[in-house]
Design an enzyme around this catalytic site. Structure first.
Site, PDB file in Angstrom:
ATOM      1  N   HIS A  99      20.253 -54.924 100.924  1.00 13.20           N
ATOM      2  CA  HIS A  99      18.764 -55.472 100.291  1.00 13.20           C
ATOM      3  C   HIS A  99      18.879 -56.380  99.284  1.00 13.20           C
ATOM      4  O   HIS A  99      18.010 -56.903  98.653  1.00 13.20           O
ATOM      5  CB  HIS A  99      18.078 -54.051  99.946  1.00 13.20           C
ATOM      6  CG  HIS A  99      17.827 -53.211 101.104  1.00 13.20           C
ATOM      7  ND1 HIS A  99      16.996 -52.043 101.017  1.00 13.20           N
ATOM      8  CD2 HIS A  99      18.253 -53.372 102.336  1.00 13.20           C
ATOM      9  CE1 HIS A  99      16.954 -51.489 101.937  1.00 13.20           C
ATOM     10  NE2 HIS A  99      17.887 -52.044 103.000  1.00 13.20           N
ATOM     11  N   ASP A 154      21.516 -50.728 100.995  1.00 16.60           N
ATOM     12  CA  ASP A 154      20.361 -50.579 100.056  1.00 16.60           C
ATOM     13  C   ASP A 154      20.869 -51.925  99.264  1.00 16.60           C
ATOM     14  O   ASP A 154      21.505 -52.908  99.808  1.00 16.60           O
ATOM     15  CB  ASP A 154      20.218 -49.464  99.352  1.00 16.60           C
ATOM     16  CG  ASP A 154      18.819 -49.358  98.662  1.00 16.60           C
ATOM     17  OD1 ASP A 154      18.248 -50.471  98.126  1.00 16.60           O
ATOM     18  OD2 ASP A 154      18.427 -48.205  98.630  1.00 16.60           O
TER      19      ASP A 154
END
Ligand code: NAG
Ligand code: NAG
Length: 385
Positions: A232, A209
């Protein structure tokens, strides 16, 4: 006169004595986990021994150090609480492992401490989860910690966020490393909220993430020398979930992003909640094979069931200076701002982002963005004055 000189002499001696008995670095009292009956090997839970050693170290009047020897230990969830009576170091020379199938808020949490040094060792969350699930614990949490450091620590295999700081002030995170697989859901690297004066330095993050997530109440944050990927990217937000959420005064510099799904991202939700993202500088950033190198998304919708429309969060005074590398998609710069609160004071200076495949040209896609651009501009900028 003679008596006065004598008196002064005694005062002088007293002063000298006081100075030489003031505890210094070398008077740090060491509390070794092995003296508390902690069983090595990683099969027997040692959380009670750890809590006892922590209690003694924290109550020590003066500098203290809790030493975790070089061995593997199994630890059930613990909250290591302050306030302590002096500065305290948690020195880990070993590996702490969490239990498997753990649920709850967090695994290792530090609370209400001024002057904490978390130094070294491996913290293995024994994740990552195969799929997203509610109630999975954050690996390491700092709650209301001030004037402290976390350095040379390895955080691996978290079930959820690796390191969450909440209600913290003046923290240096230096040379830590974070690692979880690319496909592990919700495993943010470092997440910061309601905190100010946080420096993240020379840190390597691989996760499933956001590498760094700055959520509401993050102020005076420096992210410098961070390597991110997979992951991310470095994200601000999302904001717009409650009234007047803010992220301000952030510098992201000398960072490298590899194979990430986003690069530098600001995300807000379409809602009636006001808020501000302001005074953010991204400088000397390089990308390799990044999906969305620069992206503002004011219609952020992770669940696909969100309201679409205008966000009331104001994005302003954001600078991108010397940002370069390769993009995995050709729309390398996406600045999609709110129709009701257009972005303003956006500055692009020396941007050079190529399409990774055939050195084809990249493009920008803007809505409602005001500011200026100067220097090298690849892709061609789409900001209006
Ligand atoms: C912007 O943020 C930087 C660093 O976080 C800070 O030093 C500076 O004073 C801020 N500028 C304004 C105008 O608030
Ligand atoms: C720009 O982004 C908007 C919103 O995501 C999209 O509808 C539009 O097709 C994009 N334009 C280009 C040229 O990619």
């Amino acid at each position: 006169m003679k008596y006065r000189m004598k008196a002064m002499f005694f005062v002088y001696i007293l002063l000298l004595a006081t100075i030489s008995f003031t505890p210094g670095e070398c008077d740090t009292k060491v509390f070794n986990l092995k003296d508390y009956g902690a069983i090595q090997g990683g099969n027997v839970d040692i959380s009670q021994a750890l809590l006892k050693a922590w209690g003694d170290a924290c109550n020590w009047k003066g500098g203290s150090k809790l030493e975790v020897p070089s061995a593997t230990y199994l630890v059930n969830p613990v909250i290591l609480k302050g306030p302590c009576r002096g500065p305290i170091e948690f020195h880990n020379s070993g590996t702490l492992k969490g239990p498997q199938g753990l649920r709850g808020d967090s695994w290792i949490e530090f609370q209400y401490i001024d002057g904490l040094t978390l130094n070294g060792g491996v913290f293995d969350g024994q994740g990552p989860p195969k799929q997203a699930a509610p109630g999975l614990p954050t690996l390491l949490r700092f709650t209301f910690i001030t004037n402290s450091r976390a350095q040379l620590v390895k955080l691996i295999n978290s079930q959820s966020t690796h390191f969450h700081l909440f209600g913290c002030k003046q923290i240096v995170i230096d040379q830590i490393s974070i690692s979880s697989p690319e496909n592990s859901p919700n495993t943010d690297g470092i997440k910061i909220g309601e905190s100010n004066g946080i420096d993240i330095l020379k840190t390597n993050i691989e996760s499933g993430d956001d590498c760094v997530a700055l959520i509401r109440g993050s102020k005076d944050i420096t992210v410098s020398g961070v390597t991110c990927g997979p992951g991310h990217g470095i994200s601000i937000g999302s904001l717009g979930e409650s009234e007047n959420e803010q992220v301000e005064h952030v510098v992201v510099r000398q960072c490298r992003l590899f194979d990430t799904t986003n690069g530098l991202r600001i995300k807000t939700k379409a809602s009636d909640m006001s808020g501000t993202v302001s005074n953010i500088t991204y400088q000397d950033i390089s990308f390799r094979n990044v999906d969305n190198p620069i992206v503002f998304d004011q219609n952020y919708c992770p669940s696909r069931t969100c309201r679409q429309g205008n966000s009331r969060v104001q994005i302003k005074d954001i600078k991108f200076i010397n940002v370069h590398g390769t993009s995995k998609i050709n729309t390398a710069v996406v600045l999609q701002c709110s129709g009701s609160n257009p972005c303003k004071g956006i500055e692009l200076k020396d941007i050079n982002i190529a399409y990774y495949k055939y050195q084809a040209s990249t493009i920008s896609n803007c809505s409602n963005v005001h500011g200026q651009s100067s220097g090298i501009q690849i892709p061609k900028p789409c900001i209006s004055v």
